[in-house]
Design an enzyme around this catalytic site. Structure first.
Site, PDB file in Angstrom:
ATOM      1  N   HIS A 101     -32.925  15.144  15.659  1.00  0.00           N
ATOM      2  CA  HIS A 101     -32.953  15.294  17.019  1.00  0.00           C
ATOM      3  C   HIS A 101     -32.257  16.665  17.452  1.00  0.00           C
ATOM      4  CE1 HIS A 101     -31.092  11.145  15.901  1.00  0.00           C
ATOM      5  NE2 HIS A 101     -31.339  10.778  17.139  1.00  0.00           N
ATOM      6  N   ASP A 104     -28.958  17.754  16.553  1.00  0.00           N
ATOM      7  CA  ASP A 104     -28.544  17.597  15.125  1.00  0.00           C
ATOM      8  C   ASP A 104     -28.736  19.141  14.404  1.00  0.00           C
ATOM      9  OD1 ASP A 104     -28.404  14.855  15.079  1.00  0.00           O
ATOM     10  OD2 ASP A 104     -30.674  14.743  14.438  1.00  0.00           O
ATOM     11  N   GLU A 232     -38.654   3.336  19.897  1.00  0.00           N
ATOM     12  CA  GLU A 232     -38.006   2.433  18.708  1.00  0.00           C
ATOM     13  C   GLU A 232     -37.284   1.523  19.244  1.00  0.00           C
ATOM     14  OE1 GLU A 232     -35.957   4.954  15.938  1.00  0.00           O
ATOM     15  OE2 GLU A 232     -34.241   3.543  15.460  1.00  0.00           O
ATOM     16  N   GLU A 268     -37.563  -0.024  13.065  1.00  0.00           N
ATOM     17  CA  GLU A 268     -36.430   0.192  12.072  1.00  0.00           C
ATOM     18  C   GLU A 268     -36.004  -0.985  11.507  1.00  0.00           C
ATOM     19  OE1 GLU A 268     -33.225   3.019  12.872  1.00  0.00           O
ATOM     20  OE2 GLU A 268     -31.803   1.505  11.985  1.00  0.00           O
ATOM     21  N   HIS A 271     -32.447  -2.530  12.786  1.00  0.00           N
ATOM     22  CA  HIS A 271     -32.611  -3.191  14.235  1.00  0.00           C
ATOM     23  C   HIS A 271     -33.392  -4.496  14.263  1.00  0.00           C
ATOM     24  CE1 HIS A 271     -32.540   1.542  15.725  1.00  0.00           C
ATOM     25  NE2 HIS A 271     -31.479   1.241  14.936  1.00  0.00           N
ATOM     26  N   ASP A 296     -38.712   3.305  10.337  1.00  0.00           N
ATOM     27  CA  ASP A 296     -37.310   3.923   9.916  1.00  0.00           C
ATOM     28  C   ASP A 296     -36.987   2.849   8.875  1.00  0.00           C
ATOM     29  OD1 ASP A 296     -37.228   6.138  11.487  1.00  0.00           O
ATOM     30  OD2 ASP A 296     -35.515   5.434  12.732  1.00  0.00           O
ATOM     31  N   ASP A 307     -24.931  -1.759  12.960  1.00  0.00           N
ATOM     32  CA  ASP A 307     -26.002  -1.042  12.471  1.00  0.00           C
ATOM     33  C   ASP A 307     -25.421  -0.086  11.296  1.00  0.00           C
ATOM     34  OD1 ASP A 307     -28.413  -0.045  12.552  1.00  0.00           O
ATOM     35  OD2 ASP A 307     -28.176   1.359  14.202  1.00  0.00           O
ATOM     36  N   ASP A 309     -27.246   0.923   8.860  1.00  0.00           N
ATOM     37  CA  ASP A 309     -28.022   1.950   8.071  1.00  0.00           C
ATOM     38  C   ASP A 309     -27.864   2.252   6.718  1.00  0.00           C
ATOM     39  OD1 ASP A 309     -29.152   2.060  10.547  1.00  0.00           O
ATOM     40  OD2 ASP A 309     -28.190   4.188  11.139  1.00  0.00           O
ATOM     41  N   ASP A 339     -33.919   6.101   7.462  1.00  0.00           N
ATOM     42  CA  ASP A 339     -32.869   6.326   8.593  1.00  0.00           C
ATOM     43  C   ASP A 339     -31.463   5.584   8.099  1.00  0.00           C
ATOM     44  OD1 ASP A 339     -31.044   6.813  10.906  1.00  0.00           O
ATOM     45  OD2 ASP A 339     -32.408   5.819  12.094  1.00  0.00           O
TER      46      ASP A 339
HETATM   47  C1  XLS Z   1     -29.923   4.621  16.004  1.00  0.00           C
HETATM   48  C2  XLS Z   1     -31.309   5.311  16.003  1.00  0.00           C
HETATM   49  C3  XLS Z   1     -31.506   6.384  16.162  1.00  0.00           C
HETATM   50  C4  XLS Z   1     -33.117   6.800  16.350  1.00  0.00           C
HETATM   51  C5  XLS Z   1     -33.138   8.229  16.689  1.00  0.00           C
HETATM   52  O1  XLS Z   1     -29.570   3.417  15.911  1.00  0.00           O
HETATM   53  O2  XLS Z   1     -31.645   4.640  14.635  1.00  0.00           O
HETATM   54  O3  XLS Z   1     -31.199   7.078  14.925  1.00  0.00           O
HETATM   55  O4  XLS Z   1     -33.796   6.477  14.926  1.00  0.00           O
HETATM   56  O5  XLS Z   1     -32.660   8.585  17.831  1.00  0.00           O
HETATM   57 CA    CA Z   2     -30.176   2.080  12.946  1.00  0.00          CA
HETATM   58 CA    CA Z   3     -33.611   4.911  13.819  1.00  0.00          CA
END
Ligand code: XLS
Ligand code: CA
Ligand code: CA
Length: 437
Positions: A101, A104, A232, A268, A271, A296, A307, A309, A339
């Site tokens: 981003h 970031d 996304e 993702e 998600h 992702d 989430d 991740d 991700d």
């Molecule tokens: C958040 C998202 C984010 C996107 C990019 O849950 O996964 O990280 O991938 O903004």
């Molecule tokens: Ca995520």
């Molecule tokens: Ca993501």
């Protein structure tokens, strides 16, 4: 510059019998599977935000991760140094791509102009490092969810100025992505949703989101950015409900607003879980509707509603995903972006390596298993035969649009009853899949 990971050498492929935790057991970049090297199949990418900005803090506790290279300040020098550290990491892992981003990589300034300038300062170093290593940006994106100005959303905010600010930020992020030769740009609607319907004009907000995306498409053309746009999907978190809740909702949205030729999906895994779907389902839905783009890669936890991740380690998940990705003909502009973040208790720099090695190996196994299943063709044959009634006579006539309800009524009145159904053999197919795992 002093190495940030001095004790770690370039991660090598040592094969399935290796006991070295810092080696690949299955991911062999040059190994050819279905006519393509593993490296080209995956187009692996790391997420800058999780690797270098996420310190492991949560609602209940402070950050834990050791990042000895980071001086903890918001200075440009620290941001530039972090870039060099990141590229040392990408190189040692053998990654070809990375994603970030805008916020970031460079600190937000006091004004928008200052933020743009900060970004330019860091992009210089990103460019240098890309040239030095050959590592490229998979996709760019803008952080339209962290700053308080976006408390009501960005493109869907009730405050028109927030929309305008977001537009300026995205315009700059697309410019930077073009400058770095990025293959794509992702829109994730972090706060494009609502907390309460009592204060929300849903129809108006969705119209605004579509307007925003049309403006982005126009701007992309105007500045000559040729990368792919992705949306996304995610159903919730941080909002109660996000408009781009799953692939199906995105597809309907894109069609309604005439955007379907301009955006594909960045899917993702976590998600999908939050949306109550499997990762595999989301990939198949995108493929079936011609909007499969990028992935992702991560994993959620079926017992938690948020989430998490986590890094992907489930071989069934990677196998299912690779079955669909191979069926789609593989990635074009997209790739497999991790991700994912290390667990809060995995706080040492080396844990970043373990996490990515595990994810890359899990996908390499998924690829090999999926390719073996496809080579034998048992599953594909079963599916083909299951639909055989559509290949001739009445089925073919329906598909070709040769008959309507009148003809079908006549056909069925004459025939009296349908041809006998055959078993779907769900358990048998699951057993066959297990033979390959
Ligand atoms: C958040 C998202 C984010 C996107 C990019 O849950 O996964 O990280 O991938 O903004
Ligand atoms: Ca995520
Ligand atoms: Ca993501």
């Amino acid at each position: 510059m002093k190495a940030a990971f001095p004790d770690i050498k370039k991660i090598a492929y040592e094969g399935p019998n290796s006991k070295n935790p810092l080696a690949f057991k299955h991911y062999n970049p040059q190994e050819v599977v279905e006519g393509k090297t593993m490296k080209d199949h995956f187009r692996f990418s790391a997420a800058y935000w999780h690797c270098f900005r996420n310190g492991g803090g949560d609602q209940f506790g402070q950050p834990t991760r050791l990042m000895p290279w980071d001086d903890g300040t918001d200075s440009i020098a620290n941001a530039q140094n972090r870039v060099r550290v990141a590229f040392e990491f990408f190189e040692k892992l053998g990654l070809e791509f990375y994603c970030f981003h805008d916020r970031d990589v460079a600190p937000e300034g006091k004004t928008l102009a200052q933020s743009h300038k900060n970004l330019d300062e860091v992009v210089k170093v990103l460019k240098e490092e890309q040239q030095r290593t050959g590592i490229k940006q998979l996709w760019g994106t803008a952080c339209l969810f962290a700053h308080p100005r976006y408390m009501h959303g960005a493109a869907t905010s009730c405050n028109a100025d927030a929309f305008a600010y977001a537009a300026a930020q995205v315009a700059k992020a697309i410019e930077v992505t073009r400058e770095l030769g990025g293959s794509g740009y992702t829109f994730w609607g972090g706060r494009e949703g609502y907390k309460s319907l009592l204060n929300t004009d849903m129809g108006r907000e969705m119209d605004h989101l579509a307007k925003f995306l049309h403006m982005a498409v126009d701007y992309k053309k105007k500045i000559g950015f040729t990368g792919q746009f992705y949306i996304e999907p995610k159903p919730k978190e941080p909002t109660k409900h996000q408009y781009d809740s799953d692939v199906a909702a995105c597809f309907a949205f894109l069609q309604k607003y005439g955007l379907v030729n301009h955006l594909k999906m960045n899917i993702e895994a976590n998600h999908a879980t939050l949306a109550g779907h499997s990762f595999h389902h989301e990939l198949e839905f995108a493929l079936a509707n011609g909007i499969f783009g990028s992935v992702d890669a991560n994993r959620g936890d079926l017992m938690l509603g948020w989430d998490t991740d986590q890094f992907p380690t489930d071989i069934y998940d990677t196998t299912y995903a690779m079955l669909t990705i191979l069926k789609a003909g593989g990635f074009t502009t997209g790739g497999l972006n991790f991700d994912a973040h290390v667990a809060r208790e995995s706080f040492e720099p080396v844990d970043l390596f373990h996490a990515h090695i595990g994810g890359m190996d899990a996908f390499a196994r998924g690829l090999k298993i999926a390719a073996a299943i496809r080579k034998d063709g048992v599953m594909a044959k079963f599916v083909k035969e299951r639909y055989a009634s559509w290949d001739s006579s009445i089925g073919a006539d329906i598909e070709k649009g040769k008959v309507g309800f009148t003809e079908l009524s006549k056909y069925m009145l004459e025939k009296g009853e349908i041809s006998p159904n055959a078993s779907g053999r769900v358990e048998m197919l699951e057993n066959i899949l297990n033979e390959y795992i």
